[in-house]
Design a protein around this motif. Structure first.
Motif, PDB file in Angstrom:
ATOM      1  N   VAL A   1       0.843  -1.205   0.000  1.00 39.35           N
ATOM      2  CA  VAL A   1       0.000   0.000   0.000  1.00 39.35           C
ATOM      3  C   VAL A   1       0.874   1.248   0.000  1.00 39.35           C
ATOM      4  O   VAL A   1       0.599   2.211  -0.722  1.00 39.35           O
ATOM      5  CB  VAL A   1      -0.970  -0.010   1.210  1.00 39.35           C
ATOM      6  N   ALA A   2       1.936   1.244   0.799  1.00 38.07           N
ATOM      7  CA  ALA A   2       2.841   2.398   0.849  1.00 38.07           C
ATOM      8  C   ALA A   2       3.490   2.634  -0.507  1.00 38.07           C
ATOM      9  O   ALA A   2       3.631   3.787  -0.949  1.00 38.07           O
ATOM     10  CB  ALA A   2       3.897   2.188   1.924  1.00 38.07           C
ATOM     11  N   ALA A   3       3.876   1.573  -1.186  1.00 41.25           N
ATOM     12  CA  ALA A   3       4.494   1.709  -2.507  1.00 41.25           C
ATOM     13  C   ALA A   3       3.497   2.255  -3.521  1.00 41.25           C
ATOM     14  O   ALA A   3       3.854   3.063  -4.382  1.00 41.25           O
ATOM     15  CB  ALA A   3       5.044   0.370  -2.972  1.00 41.25           C
ATOM     16  N   SER A   4       2.240   1.820  -3.425  1.00 42.21           N
ATOM     17  CA  SER A   4       1.235   2.325  -4.364  1.00 42.21           C
ATOM     18  C   SER A   4       0.946   3.802  -4.115  1.00 42.21           C
ATOM     19  O   SER A   4       0.666   4.542  -5.043  1.00 42.21           O
ATOM     20  CB  SER A   4      -0.049   1.498  -4.278  1.00 42.21           C
ATOM     21  N   LEU A   5       1.024   4.226  -2.847  1.00 43.56           N
ATOM     22  CA  LEU A   5       0.837   5.646  -2.550  1.00 43.56           C
ATOM     23  C   LEU A   5       1.995   6.482  -3.085  1.00 43.56           C
ATOM     24  O   LEU A   5       1.793   7.598  -3.558  1.00 43.56           O
ATOM     25  CB  LEU A   5       0.696   5.874  -1.042  1.00 43.56           C
ATOM     26  N   GLU A   6       3.193   5.954  -2.990  1.00 46.25           N
ATOM     27  CA  GLU A   6       4.363   6.687  -3.476  1.00 46.25           C
ATOM     28  C   GLU A   6       4.374   6.787  -4.987  1.00 46.25           C
ATOM     29  O   GLU A   6       4.770   7.801  -5.544  1.00 46.25           O
ATOM     30  CB  GLU A   6       5.643   6.012  -3.005  1.00 46.25           C
ATOM     31  N   SER A   7       3.932   5.728  -5.671  1.00 52.08           N
ATOM     32  CA  SER A   7       3.977   5.723  -7.128  1.00 52.08           C
ATOM     33  C   SER A   7       2.771   6.407  -7.749  1.00 52.08           C
ATOM     34  O   SER A   7       2.808   6.746  -8.927  1.00 52.08           O
ATOM     35  CB  SER A   7       4.067   4.289  -7.655  1.00 52.08           C
ATOM     36  N   ALA A   8       1.713   6.618  -6.971  1.00 55.54           N
ATOM     37  CA  ALA A   8       0.525   7.265  -7.516  1.00 55.54           C
ATOM     38  C   ALA A   8       0.829   8.728  -7.793  1.00 55.54           C
ATOM     39  O   ALA A   8       1.360   9.428  -6.947  1.00 55.54           O
ATOM     40  CB  ALA A   8      -0.636   7.143  -6.541  1.00 55.54           C
ATOM     41  N   PRO A   9       0.494   9.199  -8.988  1.00 55.15           N
ATOM     42  CA  PRO A   9       0.740  10.607  -9.288  1.00 55.15           C
ATOM     43  C   PRO A   9      -0.217  11.493  -8.490  1.00 55.15           C
ATOM     44  O   PRO A   9      -1.313  11.069  -8.116  1.00 55.15           O
ATOM     45  CB  PRO A   9       0.461  10.709 -10.788  1.00 55.15           C
ATOM     46  N   GLU A  10       0.223  12.687  -8.252  1.00 56.94           N
ATOM     47  CA  GLU A  10      -0.628  13.637  -7.549  1.00 56.94           C
ATOM     48  C   GLU A  10      -1.843  13.926  -8.414  1.00 56.94           C
ATOM     49  O   GLU A  10      -1.724  14.100  -9.624  1.00 56.94           O
ATOM     50  CB  GLU A  10       0.130  14.942  -7.283  1.00 56.94           C
ATOM     51  N   PRO A  11      -3.022  13.990  -7.811  1.00 57.67           N
ATOM     52  CA  PRO A  11      -4.202  14.285  -8.625  1.00 57.67           C
ATOM     53  C   PRO A  11      -4.112  15.691  -9.193  1.00 57.67           C
ATOM     54  O   PRO A  11      -3.727  16.633  -8.504  1.00 57.67           O
ATOM     55  CB  PRO A  11      -5.369  14.158  -7.640  1.00 57.67           C
ATOM     56  N   ALA A  12      -4.423  15.791 -10.466  1.00 58.40           N
ATOM     57  CA  ALA A  12      -4.369  17.095 -11.127  1.00 58.40           C
ATOM     58  C   ALA A  12      -5.488  17.972 -10.599  1.00 58.40           C
ATOM     59  O   ALA A  12      -6.593  17.500 -10.305  1.00 58.40           O
ATOM     60  CB  ALA A  12      -4.517  16.907 -12.635  1.00 58.40           C
ATOM     61  N   ALA A  13      -5.191  19.216 -10.477  1.00 55.70           N
ATOM     62  CA  ALA A  13      -6.203  20.159  -9.999  1.00 55.70           C
ATOM     63  C   ALA A  13      -7.284  20.297 -11.065  1.00 55.70           C
ATOM     64  O   ALA A  13      -7.008  20.272 -12.270  1.00 55.70           O
ATOM     65  CB  ALA A  13      -5.571  21.507  -9.719  1.00 55.70           C
ATOM     66  N   ALA A  14      -8.492  20.415 -10.611  1.00 52.68           N
ATOM     67  CA  ALA A  14      -9.606  20.574 -11.535  1.00 52.68           C
ATOM     68  C   ALA A  14      -9.452  21.905 -12.267  1.00 52.68           C
ATOM     69  O   ALA A  14      -9.013  22.887 -11.680  1.00 52.68           O
ATOM     70  CB  ALA A  14     -10.928  20.534 -10.780  1.00 52.68           C
ATOM     71  N   PRO A  15      -9.794  21.924 -13.542  1.00 50.28           N
ATOM     72  CA  PRO A  15      -9.665  23.188 -14.271  1.00 50.28           C
ATOM     73  C   PRO A  15     -10.580  24.238 -13.657  1.00 50.28           C
ATOM     74  O   PRO A  15     -11.707  23.938 -13.246  1.00 50.28           O
ATOM     75  CB  PRO A  15     -10.089  22.840 -15.694  1.00 50.28           C
ATOM     76  N   ARG A  16     -10.072  25.423 -13.588  1.00 49.06           N
ATOM     77  CA  ARG A  16     -10.848  26.503 -12.992  1.00 49.06           C
ATOM     78  C   ARG A  16     -11.914  26.947 -13.978  1.00 49.06           C
ATOM     79  O   ARG A  16     -11.646  27.123 -15.159  1.00 49.06           O
ATOM     80  CB  ARG A  16      -9.947  27.670 -12.638  1.00 49.06           C
TER      81      ARG A  16
END
Length: 124
Positions: free
Chosen positions: A71-86
């Motif tokens: 689980v820790a590895a999947s959290l590290e490899s998961a990309p940051e969620p892109a901010a929703a377009p304004r």
């Protein structure tokens, strides 16, 4: 050997929500839901509750820690969620902007202003 320093409260919480979570972890999750301790306390190693301490026992290191590491590895490899377009905001209406409003002249009232074009009375 698995590095337990990466086991954050989020890792414990996500691992406990998995369908293949170990019974030891699900019992600890029930205690968290009941308010006996928190995942933050477990991750910090400051919880004195026996079920929280059981997560760090030698048997848990064999069976539970590989799941937590996954689980820790999947959290590290998961990309940051892109901010929703304004979304573009509509400019606030000013007092002299009447472009969004329609004002209809009341047809029952006669034109009283001398500069307005006079019309024939309809229906009178």
């Amino acid at each position: 050997m698995v590095d337990a320093s990466k086991f954050t409260a989020e890792v414990f919480r996500l691992a406990a929500e998995r369908p293949d979570a170990s019974p030891r972890l699900t019992r600890a999750a029930n205690c968290v839901r009941e308010g006996k301790f928190s995942w933050d306390e477990v991750a910090a190693g400051t919880c004195e509750h026996p079920l929280a301490q059981a997560l760090f026992a030698p048997k848990a290191q064999e069976k539970l820690w590989p799941q937590l590491a996954e689980v820790a590895a999947s959290l590290e490899s998961a990309p940051e969620p892109a901010a929703a377009p304004r979304r573009a905001r509509r400019a606030p209406a000013t007092d002299d902007d009447f472009s969004e409003h329609t004002y209809l002249e009341d047809l029952a009232e006669p034109n009283s202003h001398p500069a307005w074009p006079q019309r024939r009375d309809r229906g009178r």
